[in-house]
Design a protein around this motif. Structure first.
Motif, mmCIF file in Angstrom:
data_model
loop_
_atom_site.group_PDB
_atom_site.id
_atom_site.type_symbol
_atom_site.label_atom_id
_atom_site.label_comp_id
_atom_site.label_asym_id
_atom_site.label_seq_id
_atom_site.Cartn_x
_atom_site.Cartn_y
_atom_site.Cartn_z
ATOM 1 N N GLU A 104 -5.392 -26.122 13.885
ATOM 2 C CA GLU A 104 -4.704 -25.071 13.141
ATOM 3 C C GLU A 104 -4.242 -23.965 14.085
ATOM 4 O OE1 GLU A 104 -7.665 -26.330 12.292
ATOM 5 O OE2 GLU A 104 -6.988 -27.545 10.593
ATOM 6 N N LEU A 105 -4.919 -23.825 15.225
ATOM 7 C CA LEU A 105 -4.556 -22.793 16.204
ATOM 8 C C LEU A 105 -3.154 -23.000 16.769
ATOM 9 C CD1 LEU A 105 -7.919 -22.653 18.231
ATOM 10 C CD2 LEU A 105 -7.103 -20.963 16.578
ATOM 11 N N THR A 106 -2.673 -24.237 16.729
ATOM 12 C CA THR A 106 -1.354 -24.525 17.291
ATOM 13 C C THR A 106 -0.221 -24.166 16.335
ATOM 14 O OG1 THR A 106 -1.247 -26.808 16.449
ATOM 15 C CG2 THR A 106 -2.369 -26.470 18.558
ATOM 16 N N GLN A 107 -0.523 -24.111 15.054
ATOM 17 C CA GLN A 107 0.521 -23.975 14.029
ATOM 18 C C GLN A 107 1.431 -22.761 14.232
ATOM 19 O OE1 GLN A 107 1.230 -22.004 11.106
ATOM 20 N NE2 GLN A 107 2.924 -23.414 10.709
ATOM 21 N N PRO A 108 0.893 -21.562 14.514
ATOM 22 C CA PRO A 108 1.769 -20.401 14.678
ATOM 23 C C PRO A 108 2.748 -20.515 15.845
ATOM 24 C CG PRO A 108 -0.519 -19.716 14.364
ATOM 25 C CD PRO A 108 -0.531 -21.181 14.615
ATOM 26 N N PHE A 109 2.459 -21.411 16.796
ATOM 27 C CA PHE A 109 3.321 -21.561 17.969
ATOM 28 C C PHE A 109 4.490 -22.522 17.724
ATOM 29 C CE2 PHE A 109 -0.658 -20.065 19.745
ATOM 30 C CZ PHE A 109 -0.270 -19.232 20.784
ATOM 31 N N GLU A 110 4.451 -23.250 16.620
ATOM 32 C CA GLU A 110 5.445 -24.309 16.410
ATOM 33 C C GLU A 110 6.882 -23.807 16.412
ATOM 34 O OE1 GLU A 110 4.907 -27.285 13.529
ATOM 35 O OE2 GLU A 110 2.806 -27.624 13.996
ATOM 36 N N ALA A 111 7.097 -22.622 15.843
ATOM 37 C CA ALA A 111 8.461 -22.107 15.722
ATOM 38 C C ALA A 111 9.032 -21.613 17.048
ATOM 39 C CB ALA A 111 8.488 -20.979 14.693
ATOM 40 N N VAL A 112 8.161 -21.302 18.011
ATOM 41 C CA VAL A 112 8.645 -20.686 19.255
ATOM 42 C C VAL A 112 8.439 -21.554 20.495
ATOM 43 C CG1 VAL A 112 8.533 -18.302 18.466
ATOM 44 C CG2 VAL A 112 6.482 -19.370 19.402
ATOM 45 N N CYS A 113 7.860 -22.740 20.334
ATOM 46 C CA CYS A 113 7.658 -23.649 21.466
ATOM 47 C C CYS A 113 8.295 -24.995 21.161
ATOM 48 C CB CYS A 113 6.163 -23.844 21.744
ATOM 49 S SG CYS A 113 5.319 -22.316 22.206
ATOM 50 N N ASP A 114 8.830 -25.624 22.197
ATOM 51 C CA ASP A 114 9.452 -26.941 22.023
ATOM 52 C C ASP A 114 8.414 -28.050 21.986
ATOM 53 O OD1 ASP A 114 12.452 -26.316 22.288
ATOM 54 O OD2 ASP A 114 11.560 -25.279 23.995
#
Length: 200
Positions: A104-114
């Motif tokens: 779940e820690l990765t979820q917030p990064f999805e919109a800003v990382c390829d």
């Protein structure tokens, strides 16, 4: 990668990416000249808790096509970096994985990382040469593609091929420690063997 002749040797195998570490505490720290490479190879700059100004400067100096963030960079930092570098340069966010890792820690990064990169949680931010229990990835809840890292070598070729047959969105394999004869010096023959044993 670190040494010009070795860079050209490995480039002859046409990897999709080639990494250059810009963290001065690393034995693989790169401050040399990158020889001309085939256009198909993307040059990746690896940074650890670096300022956006320095990342931008290195990206310009070395004509980087990807930025790998190997520190404790926040979502806000990644957002600011994305605005600064535009959409032409890929952003890869690294997560160190242990058995109790919460995806779940990765979820917030999805919109800003390829892409994400999952590496073994160890003493150093990467390049530890140890594998993690890849069954942990069965819990991966996303379709965001990722790099698989963490001590991949010839000994892991069977399990690597097995993972590649799953539905996990694996974008690339990160090969490093187990193909080295010294820090930043890669064994082309070993890499070639791995390449040929890999089921595409």
């Amino acid at each position: 990668m670190k040494y010009p002749n070795n860079i050209l040797e490995v480039a002859s195998l046409l990897p999709d990416y080639m990494g250059f570490i810009f963290w001065d505490k690393s034995t693989r720290y790169f401050d040399g000249v990158i020889p001309p490479l085939p256009k198909s190879i993307k040059k990746v700059g690896v940074f650890v808790n670096e300022s956006i100004a320095v990342i931008l400067a290195k990206a310009q100096t070395y004509d980087l096509q990807a930025i790998q963030l190997h520190g404790h960079e926040s979502v806000a930092f990644c957002t600011e970096l994305r605005l600064a570098i535009g959409n032409d340069i890929e952003i890869i966010k690294v997560f160190s994985v242990a058995a109790d890792f919460e995806f779940e820690l990765t979820q917030p990064f999805e919109a800003v990382c390829d892409y994400f990169l999952f590496d073994t949680k160890g003493k150093l931010p990467g390049g530890n040469g140890t594998t993690f229990d890849w069954t942990v990835l069965e819990k991966y809840p996303s379709t965001k593609p990722f790099f698989l890292s963490g001590g991949l070598g010839l000994e892991e070729i069977d399990v690597t091929n097995a993972i590649l047959t799953t539905h996990l969105p694996i974008h690339a394999l990160d090969l490093n420690s187990k193909f080295e004869t010294g820090p930043g010096l890669k064994d082309k023959i070993l890499l070639s063997k791995f390449q040929h044993k890999l089921k595409h």
